[in-house]
Design a protein around this motif. Structure first.
Motif, PDB file in Angstrom:
ATOM      1  N   ILE A 167      -4.113  12.499   2.835  1.00 43.59           N
ATOM      2  CA  ILE A 167      -4.682  11.546   3.867  1.00 43.59           C
ATOM      3  C   ILE A 167      -4.024  10.335   3.494  1.00 43.59           C
ATOM      4  CG2 ILE A 167      -6.490  10.656   5.037  1.00 43.59           C
ATOM      5  CD1 ILE A 167      -7.153  13.563   5.008  1.00 43.59           C
ATOM      6  N   GLY A 168      -3.355   9.854   4.601  1.00 41.64           N
ATOM      7  CA  GLY A 168      -2.495   8.450   4.280  1.00 41.64           C
ATOM      8  C   GLY A 168      -1.272   9.015   3.235  1.00 41.64           C
ATOM      9  N   CYS A 169      -0.505   9.769   3.653  1.00 42.62           N
ATOM     10  CA  CYS A 169       0.430  10.646   2.807  1.00 42.62           C
ATOM     11  C   CYS A 169       1.689   9.632   2.492  1.00 42.62           C
ATOM     12  CB  CYS A 169       0.943  11.796   3.260  1.00 42.62           C
ATOM     13  SG  CYS A 169       2.019  11.643   4.939  1.00 42.62           S
ATOM     14  N   LEU A 179      -1.485  13.290   6.517  1.00 42.17           N
ATOM     15  CA  LEU A 179      -1.778  12.700   7.788  1.00 42.17           C
ATOM     16  C   LEU A 179      -1.418  11.391   7.577  1.00 42.17           C
ATOM     17  CD1 LEU A 179      -4.057  14.987   6.992  1.00 42.17           C
ATOM     18  CD2 LEU A 179      -5.020  14.047   9.214  1.00 42.17           C
ATOM     19  N   GLU A 180      -0.657  10.607   8.445  1.00 41.44           N
ATOM     20  CA  GLU A 180      -0.206   9.178   8.229  1.00 41.44           C
ATOM     21  C   GLU A 180      -0.626   8.357   9.697  1.00 41.44           C
ATOM     22  OE1 GLU A 180       0.546   7.056   5.528  1.00 41.44           O
ATOM     23  OE2 GLU A 180       0.912   5.960   7.424  1.00 41.44           O
ATOM     24  N   ILE A 181      -0.810   7.159   9.443  1.00 40.74           N
ATOM     25  CA  ILE A 181      -0.931   6.357  10.584  1.00 40.74           C
ATOM     26  C   ILE A 181       0.402   5.765  11.095  1.00 40.74           C
ATOM     27  CG2 ILE A 181      -1.707   4.156   9.444  1.00 40.74           C
ATOM     28  CD1 ILE A 181      -3.843   4.019  11.648  1.00 40.74           C
ATOM     29  N   ARG A 182       1.171   5.523  10.185  1.00 44.77           N
ATOM     30  CA  ARG A 182       2.501   4.608  10.481  1.00 44.77           C
ATOM     31  C   ARG A 182       3.638   5.594  11.086  1.00 44.77           C
ATOM     32  NH1 ARG A 182       3.890   0.888   5.677  1.00 44.77           N
ATOM     33  NH2 ARG A 182       2.404   2.042   4.429  1.00 44.77           N
ATOM     34  N   ASP A 183       4.115   5.410  12.293  1.00 47.20           N
ATOM     35  CA  ASP A 183       4.766   6.331  12.903  1.00 47.20           C
ATOM     36  C   ASP A 183       6.287   6.488  12.101  1.00 47.20           C
ATOM     37  OD1 ASP A 183       5.673   3.581  13.583  1.00 47.20           O
ATOM     38  OD2 ASP A 183       6.091   4.253  15.713  1.00 47.20           O
ATOM     39  N   THR A 225      -1.789  10.464  12.825  1.00 46.35           N
ATOM     40  CA  THR A 225      -3.124  10.231  13.148  1.00 46.35           C
ATOM     41  C   THR A 225      -3.597   8.965  12.531  1.00 46.35           C
ATOM     42  OG1 THR A 225      -4.895  11.373  13.877  1.00 46.35           O
ATOM     43  CG2 THR A 225      -4.166  11.988  11.780  1.00 46.35           C
ATOM     44  N   ASN A 226      -4.665   8.759  13.107  1.00 46.86           N
ATOM     45  CA  ASN A 226      -5.607   7.890  12.347  1.00 46.86           C
ATOM     46  C   ASN A 226      -6.807   8.553  11.595  1.00 46.86           C
ATOM     47  OD1 ASN A 226      -7.665   6.030  11.447  1.00 46.86           O
ATOM     48  ND2 ASN A 226      -7.374   4.457  13.163  1.00 46.86           N
ATOM     49  N   ALA A 227      -6.550   9.073  10.680  1.00 44.08           N
ATOM     50  CA  ALA A 227      -7.655   9.921   9.992  1.00 44.08           C
ATOM     51  C   ALA A 227      -9.212   9.492   9.883  1.00 44.08           C
ATOM     52  CB  ALA A 227      -7.459  10.164   8.419  1.00 44.08           C
ATOM     53  N   MET A 228      -9.132   8.229   9.909  1.00 42.05           N
ATOM     54  CA  MET A 228     -10.768   7.814  10.214  1.00 42.05           C
ATOM     55  C   MET A 228     -11.355   7.891  11.292  1.00 42.05           C
ATOM     56  SD  MET A 228      -9.901   4.437   7.695  1.00 42.05           S
ATOM     57  CE  MET A 228     -11.137   3.414   8.064  1.00 42.05           C
ATOM     58  N   PHE A 284      -6.738  11.580  -1.461  1.00 36.17           N
ATOM     59  CA  PHE A 284      -6.747  10.236  -1.180  1.00 36.17           C
ATOM     60  C   PHE A 284      -5.974   9.766  -2.544  1.00 36.17           C
ATOM     61  CE2 PHE A 284     -10.090  12.279   0.715  1.00 36.17           C
ATOM     62  CZ  PHE A 284     -10.222  11.808   2.058  1.00 36.17           C
ATOM     63  N   CYS A 285      -4.718   9.222  -2.179  1.00 38.42           N
ATOM     64  CA  CYS A 285      -3.871   8.849  -3.001  1.00 38.42           C
ATOM     65  C   CYS A 285      -3.251   7.282  -2.966  1.00 38.42           C
ATOM     66  CB  CYS A 285      -2.578   9.513  -3.354  1.00 38.42           C
ATOM     67  SG  CYS A 285      -2.765  11.265  -3.764  1.00 38.42           S
ATOM     68  N   PHE A 286      -3.979   6.321  -3.613  1.00 39.80           N
ATOM     69  CA  PHE A 286      -3.635   4.925  -3.570  1.00 39.80           C
ATOM     70  C   PHE A 286      -3.737   4.299  -2.107  1.00 39.80           C
ATOM     71  CE2 PHE A 286      -1.200   6.888  -6.703  1.00 39.80           C
ATOM     72  CZ  PHE A 286      -1.363   6.187  -7.866  1.00 39.80           C
ATOM     73  N   ALA A 287      -5.156   5.001  -1.804  1.00 35.10           N
ATOM     74  CA  ALA A 287      -5.452   4.145  -0.546  1.00 35.10           C
ATOM     75  C   ALA A 287      -5.542   2.793  -0.457  1.00 35.10           C
ATOM     76  CB  ALA A 287      -6.998   4.788  -0.228  1.00 35.10           C
ATOM     77  N   SER A 308       3.430  12.004  -8.224  1.00 31.05           N
ATOM     78  CA  SER A 308       4.239  12.655  -6.950  1.00 31.05           C
ATOM     79  C   SER A 308       4.485  11.608  -5.741  1.00 31.05           C
ATOM     80  CB  SER A 308       3.339  13.852  -6.366  1.00 31.05           C
ATOM     81  OG  SER A 308       3.111  14.795  -7.168  1.00 31.05           O
ATOM     82  N   THR A 309       3.705  10.557  -5.506  1.00 32.58           N
ATOM     83  CA  THR A 309       3.860   9.674  -4.514  1.00 32.58           C
ATOM     84  C   THR A 309       4.434   8.557  -4.835  1.00 32.58           C
ATOM     85  OG1 THR A 309       1.670   8.490  -5.096  1.00 32.58           O
ATOM     86  CG2 THR A 309       1.369  10.603  -3.774  1.00 32.58           C
ATOM     87  N   GLU A 310       5.042   7.659  -3.813  1.00 28.62           N
ATOM     88  CA  GLU A 310       5.907   6.794  -3.960  1.00 28.62           C
ATOM     89  C   GLU A 310       5.115   5.566  -4.806  1.00 28.62           C
ATOM     90  OE1 GLU A 310       6.683   3.896  -0.964  1.00 28.62           O
ATOM     91  OE2 GLU A 310       8.844   3.887  -1.349  1.00 28.62           O
ATOM     92  N   GLU A 311       3.769   5.314  -4.404  1.00 30.82           N
ATOM     93  CA  GLU A 311       2.926   4.222  -4.852  1.00 30.82           C
ATOM     94  C   GLU A 311       2.714   4.850  -6.474  1.00 30.82           C
ATOM     95  OE1 GLU A 311       1.764   1.366  -3.931  1.00 30.82           O
ATOM     96  OE2 GLU A 311       2.861   1.749  -2.271  1.00 30.82           O
ATOM     97  N   GLY A 312       2.329   6.193  -6.880  1.00 32.43           N
ATOM     98  CA  GLY A 312       2.196   6.409  -8.034  1.00 32.43           C
ATOM     99  C   GLY A 312       3.281   6.118  -9.099  1.00 32.43           C
TER     100      GLY A 312
HETATM  101  C1  LIG Z   1      -1.007   2.427  -0.082  1.00 33.48           C
HETATM  102  S1  LIG Z   1      -0.280   3.693   0.980  1.00 33.48           S
HETATM  103  C2  LIG Z   1      -0.289   4.891  -0.140  1.00 33.48           C
HETATM  104  C3  LIG Z   1       0.408   5.962   0.186  1.00 33.48           C
HETATM  105  C4  LIG Z   1       0.836   7.374  -0.525  1.00 33.48           C
HETATM  106  N1  LIG Z   1      -0.586   7.989  -0.569  1.00 33.48           N
HETATM  107  C5  LIG Z   1       1.190   7.086  -1.722  1.00 33.48           C
HETATM  108  O1  LIG Z   1       0.383   7.053  -2.843  1.00 33.48           O
HETATM  109  O2  LIG Z   1       2.388   6.563  -1.901  1.00 33.48           O
HETATM  110  C6  LIG Z   1      -1.686   4.010   1.966  1.00 33.48           C
HETATM  111  C7  LIG Z   1      -1.125   4.698   3.503  1.00 33.48           C
HETATM  112  O3  LIG Z   1      -2.301   5.322   4.016  1.00 33.48           O
HETATM  113  C8  LIG Z   1      -2.092   5.100   5.372  1.00 33.48           C
HETATM  114  N2  LIG Z   1      -3.294   4.981   6.019  1.00 33.48           N
HETATM  115  C9  LIG Z   1      -4.052   3.891   6.084  1.00 33.48           C
HETATM  116  N3  LIG Z   1      -5.232   3.979   6.920  1.00 33.48           N
HETATM  117  C10 LIG Z   1      -4.896   5.534   7.419  1.00 33.48           C
HETATM  118  C11 LIG Z   1      -5.563   6.207   8.441  1.00 33.48           C
HETATM  119  N4  LIG Z   1      -6.943   5.581   8.725  1.00 33.48           N
HETATM  120  N5  LIG Z   1      -5.069   7.346   8.792  1.00 33.48           N
HETATM  121  C12 LIG Z   1      -3.857   7.808   8.108  1.00 33.48           C
HETATM  122  N6  LIG Z   1      -3.333   6.993   7.288  1.00 33.48           N
HETATM  123  C13 LIG Z   1      -3.798   5.804   6.892  1.00 33.48           C
HETATM  124  C14 LIG Z   1      -1.028   3.811   5.416  1.00 33.48           C
HETATM  125  O4  LIG Z   1      -0.332   3.942   6.483  1.00 33.48           O
HETATM  126  C15 LIG Z   1      -0.357   4.250   4.180  1.00 33.48           C
HETATM  127  O5  LIG Z   1       0.964   4.788   4.266  1.00 33.48           O
END
Ligand SMILES: C[S@@+](CC[C@H](N)C(=O)[O-])C[C@H]1O[C@@H](n2cnc3c(N)ncnc32)[C@H](O)[C@@H]1O
Length: 298
Positions: free
Chosen positions: A121-123, A144-148, A178-181, A198-201, A276-280
């Motif tokens: 979620i928020g990949c 699942l990611e909100i930013r296109d 999608t907006n997972a929320m 939920f990684c680095f939400a 694995s993730t960019e933020e991590g």
């Molecule tokens: C800080 S980033 C972390 C990204 C990734 N998980 C990582 O660890 O690199 C949080 C991500 O969650 C996405 N996001 C935030 N709210 C969301 C929502 N309601 N549904 C889907 N994605 C969401 C953001 O667009 C952003 O890409």
């Protein structure tokens, strides 16, 4: 002597021409490399504004309910898709608009049982999606990611990997916008999900914005509805306050139970979420601290 030098010149010329003659194997090789370079998206071209208000109305299409979701578009190989079909990874570009319409209606019966069971979620840029897909080839993994732009990046990368990798890895990876929320419940049926990550939400530091946090009591009830019994929620963050919030909300929700270190032994996902993730990776590069917790659906 003069003639000799002319001949030599001519010969040199011929040698040069010979050198310039296209070597087809080299040409083929360089065109494959170029093609690969063209296919593989560059992260820098897909960056965009960090925050989108997840509580706002959703300005892009979403399904009415899970019957309107056609997973075959995302994982064609799992539905006996052709190679050509398989390369048409569904992504939210103008060429492949994301629509949920009458073509996939409640009478649609092509599901065949295959549907995503691991959700990131928020990949973001999808690092975890790729790692999970590689480590669990028999599971369907969905970001699942909100930013296109990020969805486009992940989808383009999946497409490139599917074409490049001869053993067809990553046929089990996909990403949707999608907006997972607001809409997660419209994609999946009750008790079908095995793992949610939920990684680095987004931390939403201000108190007035805490209701935008992706882990809170209301959303947890939705996640519990979607998870199979014993399904797992994994959280990792570099923000201590957010970690405390997530752990507290999960702990007091009656559908979740915290897993101890012993219970997590041998769970490879605990390692995968670290880097694995960019933020991590960014946090590791900066020498930052990471907090994790894993809960099981009762
Ligand atoms: C800080 S980033 C972390 C990204 C990734 N998980 C990582 O660890 O690199 C949080 C991500 O969650 C996405 N996001 C935030 N709210 C969301 C929502 N309601 N549904 C889907 N994605 C969401 C953001 O667009 C952003 O890409």
């Amino acid at each position: 002597m003069e003639q000799e030098s002319i001949n030599k010149d001519n010969n040199n010329h011929i040698e040069e021409e010979d050198n310039q003659k296209p070597d087809h194997s080299e040409l083929e090789q360089s065109s494959t490399i170029q093609k690969k370079q063209r296919l593989m998206p560059k992260r820098g071209e897909y960056r965009m504004r960090a925050h989108i208000n997840p509580l706002n109305d959703t300005p892009f299409p979403y399904p009415l309910n899970p019957d309107y979701v056609n997973w075959k578009i995302h994982y064609p190989k799992f539905f006996d898709g052709t190679d050509e079909e398989n390369q048409k990874v569904f992504c939210n570009t103008n060429e492949h608009p994301q629509t949920y319409d009458e073509e996939v209606n409640p009478l649609y019966n092509g599901l065949n049982g295959a549907q995503p069971v691991f959700l990131d979620i928020g990949c973001g840029f999808g690092g975890l999606v790729f790692n999970l897909a590689k480590n669990f080839p028999e599971k369907l993994v969905l970001g699942l990611e909100i930013r296109d732009k990020l969805v486009n990046f992940v989808s383009e990368k999946i497409r490139a990997l599917r074409i490049e990798s001869p053993d067809h890895k990553y046929n089990n990876a996909a990403c949707i916008r999608t907006n997972a929320m607001r809409h997660i419940i419209q994609y999946f049926r009750k008790g079908t999900i095995e793992k949610m990550f939920f990684c680095f939400a987004d931390p939403h530091f201000k108190k007035s914005n805490h209701r935008r946090r992706i882990i809170n009591t209301g959303f947890l009830s939705e996640y519990a509805f979607l998870l199979k019994p014993k399904g797992r929620i994994y959280c990792i963050t570099d923000v201590e306050d957010l970690h405390n919030w997530q752990e507290e909300h999960l702990a007091k929700h009656r559908m979740f139970r915290k897993l101890s270190e012993e219970e997590l032994e041998g769970d490879i996902c605990v390692q995968l979420i670290q880097d694995s993730t960019e933020e991590g990776q960014k946090v590791t590069r900066n020498g930052g601290k990471k907090w994790t917790c894993v809960f099981e659906r009762i």
